[in-house]
Design a protein around this motif. Structure first.
Motif, mmCIF file in Angstrom:
data_model
loop_
_atom_site.group_PDB
_atom_site.id
_atom_site.type_symbol
_atom_site.label_atom_id
_atom_site.label_comp_id
_atom_site.label_asym_id
_atom_site.label_seq_id
_atom_site.Cartn_x
_atom_site.Cartn_y
_atom_site.Cartn_z
ATOM 1 N N LEU A 330 0.757 -1.200 -0.167
ATOM 2 C CA LEU A 330 -0.050 -0.128 0.011
ATOM 3 C C LEU A 330 0.759 1.173 -0.097
ATOM 4 C CD1 LEU A 330 -2.956 1.021 0.038
ATOM 5 C CD2 LEU A 330 -2.842 0.949 2.393
ATOM 6 N N ARG A 331 1.835 1.166 0.812
ATOM 7 C CA ARG A 331 2.995 2.456 0.682
ATOM 8 C C ARG A 331 3.521 2.602 -0.850
ATOM 9 N NH1 ARG A 331 6.820 4.328 4.554
ATOM 10 N NH2 ARG A 331 6.429 2.632 5.832
ATOM 11 N N ALA A 332 3.707 1.574 -1.424
ATOM 12 C CA ALA A 332 4.206 1.615 -2.878
ATOM 13 C C ALA A 332 3.141 2.237 -3.786
ATOM 14 C CB ALA A 332 4.572 0.211 -3.316
ATOM 15 N N LEU A 333 2.067 1.725 -3.400
ATOM 16 C CA LEU A 333 0.712 2.219 -4.204
ATOM 17 C C LEU A 333 0.718 3.910 -4.130
ATOM 18 C CD1 LEU A 333 -1.854 -0.599 -4.188
ATOM 19 C CD2 LEU A 333 -0.528 -0.080 -6.008
ATOM 20 N N VAL A 345 -9.915 3.261 2.271
ATOM 21 C CA VAL A 345 -9.091 2.074 2.634
ATOM 22 C C VAL A 345 -9.907 1.363 3.789
ATOM 23 C CG1 VAL A 345 -6.887 2.988 2.190
ATOM 24 C CG2 VAL A 345 -7.665 3.199 4.219
ATOM 25 N N TRP A 346 -9.889 -0.028 3.747
ATOM 26 C CA TRP A 346 -10.471 -0.733 4.870
ATOM 27 C C TRP A 346 -9.606 -1.820 5.124
ATOM 28 C CZ3 TRP A 346 -12.180 -5.863 5.448
ATOM 29 C CH2 TRP A 346 -13.058 -6.093 6.494
ATOM 30 N N LYS A 347 -9.519 -2.473 6.305
ATOM 31 C CA LYS A 347 -8.948 -3.650 6.836
ATOM 32 C C LYS A 347 -9.814 -4.238 7.788
ATOM 33 C CE LYS A 347 -6.558 -1.565 10.903
ATOM 34 N NZ LYS A 347 -5.095 -1.344 11.546
ATOM 35 N N GLN A 348 -9.377 -5.452 8.320
ATOM 36 C CA GLN A 348 -10.161 -6.264 9.310
ATOM 37 C C GLN A 348 -10.050 -5.639 10.564
ATOM 38 O OE1 GLN A 348 -11.759 -9.103 8.283
ATOM 39 N NE2 GLN A 348 -12.614 -9.236 10.532
ATOM 40 N N GLY A 349 -11.457 -5.463 11.152
ATOM 41 C CA GLY A 349 -11.604 -4.665 12.383
ATOM 42 C C GLY A 349 -12.199 -3.311 12.352
ATOM 43 N N GLU A 361 -2.164 4.039 11.239
ATOM 44 C CA GLU A 361 -0.651 3.577 10.946
ATOM 45 C C GLU A 361 -0.407 4.020 9.674
ATOM 46 O OE1 GLU A 361 -3.644 0.407 10.133
ATOM 47 O OE2 GLU A 361 -3.370 1.605 11.436
ATOM 48 N N LEU A 362 -1.341 4.313 8.736
ATOM 49 C CA LEU A 362 -1.054 4.868 7.480
ATOM 50 C C LEU A 362 -0.644 6.411 7.362
ATOM 51 C CD1 LEU A 362 -4.026 2.917 5.386
ATOM 52 C CD2 LEU A 362 -1.545 2.249 6.151
ATOM 53 N N ALA A 369 6.130 13.494 10.236
ATOM 54 C CA ALA A 369 6.112 12.829 11.405
ATOM 55 C C ALA A 369 7.101 13.586 12.287
ATOM 56 C CB ALA A 369 5.846 11.450 11.404
ATOM 57 N N THR A 370 6.822 13.940 13.476
ATOM 58 C CA THR A 370 8.027 14.313 14.302
ATOM 59 C C THR A 370 7.593 13.866 15.801
ATOM 60 O OG1 THR A 370 6.626 16.433 14.778
ATOM 61 C CG2 THR A 370 8.275 16.526 13.094
ATOM 62 N N PRO A 371 8.557 13.501 16.511
ATOM 63 C CA PRO A 371 8.406 13.060 17.842
ATOM 64 C C PRO A 371 7.650 13.977 18.895
ATOM 65 C CG PRO A 371 10.462 13.568 17.779
ATOM 66 C CD PRO A 371 9.914 13.697 16.347
ATOM 67 N N PRO A 372 6.984 13.700 19.749
ATOM 68 C CA PRO A 372 6.076 14.795 20.890
ATOM 69 C C PRO A 372 7.518 15.631 21.533
ATOM 70 C CG PRO A 372 6.097 12.479 21.890
ATOM 71 C CD PRO A 372 6.637 12.258 20.443
ATOM 72 N N PRO A 373 7.205 16.395 22.275
ATOM 73 C CA PRO A 373 8.301 17.298 23.035
ATOM 74 C C PRO A 373 8.608 16.145 24.410
ATOM 75 C CG PRO A 373 6.014 18.219 23.506
ATOM 76 C CD PRO A 373 5.974 17.250 22.305
#
Length: 376
Positions: A330-333, A345-349, A361-362, A369-373
């Motif tokens: 999916l990342r490649a797409l 998009v859809w996944k189980q659950g 997670e996507l 994306a940066t880490p929190p302080p």
């Protein structure tokens, strides 16, 4: 013989004895027979050859029409003209009349075309523009009507003079006909024969109203802008393809490209398992089931727990469901722009389909994306 008798004889011999026309051109439709003061001798010979019609006009009024043959001009052959002139003595003196010879052979290979693009409304592509051109053939079917309505007093009427009128008529009726046909835009060129026949039937009454018969009508080409043509070809290919297989094929190509360019965005974190994923993906395309290599023998008495099942994702592509694919696929797409942040998009659950940007997670696909302080 007296002087006046000689004068009378001389004058009588000056009147025409033979009325005929030899056509040495390919484009003359109508020719007016020229004679001083239009005087024709009683008993003169009229010769009308094959492919001709002779039309007599008296004082602007249609008198008689002669088909191919040889005629002696007298009251027996010209009863209508005799009545119009009111002669009581049966052509005892020369008479005046305009004689027009009309060429009735087939005029072929006449060109027509749309001067401006024709705008059509297609259900899939919206407003589109097309052009068309072709050839037609005609002949004079009613010489008298043609002389009265079209030629008038023209002494040498050619097909060039009538062609502009006919081409305008054809373009107008062609536009009406294809507008009412309401065919998919790509089928106009494929159905040119049927459209030609339909257009000929529609135009025939218009031609016949002025004494012309439309014998043949051909649409040689229907053209459209190049960008529209490419869009139609692409649409046609997609319509024939299995979209799920197409998506998998694109995913495999994207993975292959990412593996070859590990320094790029799409290749981040994908180098180690790329060969296996690519082989698995291509195997599914070929309808085969991959055989995993036999695992190494586990130590005696130790049984490992089952491997966790990889998360599989489904995604929407051109209004259709595609997948399942793995996270890396999916990342490649996404990197290949087959899907984007707004793709569903859809996944189980998951209870329902959601945009890619809203799946936790996507979100890593989106970057930034940066880490929190750090805590104080």
């Amino acid at each position: 013989m007296g002087l006046f008798d000689k004068i009378r004889e001389k004058l009588s011999n000056e009147f025409i004895d033979i009325v005929e026309w030899l056509d040495y051109t390919d484009d003359t439709i109508c020719h007016r027979f020229e004679r001083y003061q239009n005087e024709i001798k009683n008993g003169a010979q009229l010769i009308v050859r094959e492919g001709q019609t002779a039309v007599f006009i008296n004082e602007g009024e249609l008198a008689d029409v002669f088909e191919p043959g040889t005629y002696t001009l007298n009251t027996e052959n010209l009863p209508i003209l005799a009545t119009l002139k009111g002669w009581k003595y049966g052509f005892n003196s020369p008479f005046k009349a305009e004689v027009y010879f009309v060429n009735t052979h087939l005029f072929t290979d006449e060109k027509w075309g749309t001067k401006n693009p024709i705008t059509l409304n297609d259900d899939r592509f919206g407003l589109v523009e097309i052009r068309a051109f072709g050839t037609y053939a005609f002949k004079i079917s009613d010489a008298g009507k043609f002389i009265v309505d079209i030629v008038g007093t023209d002494n040498n009427f050619t097909n060039f003079e009538i062609n502009e009128h006919l081409k305008s008529l054809i373009a107008t009726r062609f536009t009406d006909t294809i507008g009412e046909a309401n065919l998919p835009i790509e089928l106009y060129a494929a159905n040119s024969t049927e459209l030609s026949e339909t257009c000929k039937e529609v135009m025939q009454p218009e031609f016949g109203s002025v004494g012309i018969s439309l014998e043949k009508f051909f649409i040689e080409n229907v053209s459209m802008p190049e960008d529209l043509k490419k869009e139609i070809f692409e649409y046609s290919r997609i319509d024939k393809l299995d979209l799920d297989k197409l998506a998998k094929f694109k995913a495999a190509k994207a993975i292959e490209a990412a593996a070859a360019n590990e320094g790029g965005t799409a290749g981040a974190g994908m180098g180690m398992g790329m060969g296996f994923v690519l082989a698995q993906q291509m195997g599914s395309l070929m309808g085969t089931t991959g055989q995993a290599a036999a695992p190494a023998a586990a130590p005696s008495g130790a049984v490992p727990p089952p491997m966790p099942a990889a998360v599989q994702y489904y995604y929407a592509y051109n209004g259709h469901q595609a997948g399942p694919v793995s996270f890396e696929q999916l990342r490649a797409l996404f990197a290949n722009r087959t899907v984007n942040k707004d793709s569903l998009v859809w996944k189980q659950g998951m209870g329902a389909w959601a945009p890619l940007k809203d799946v936790e997670e996507l979100k890593a696909f989106l970057g930034g994306a940066t880490p929190p302080p750090l805590p104080a």
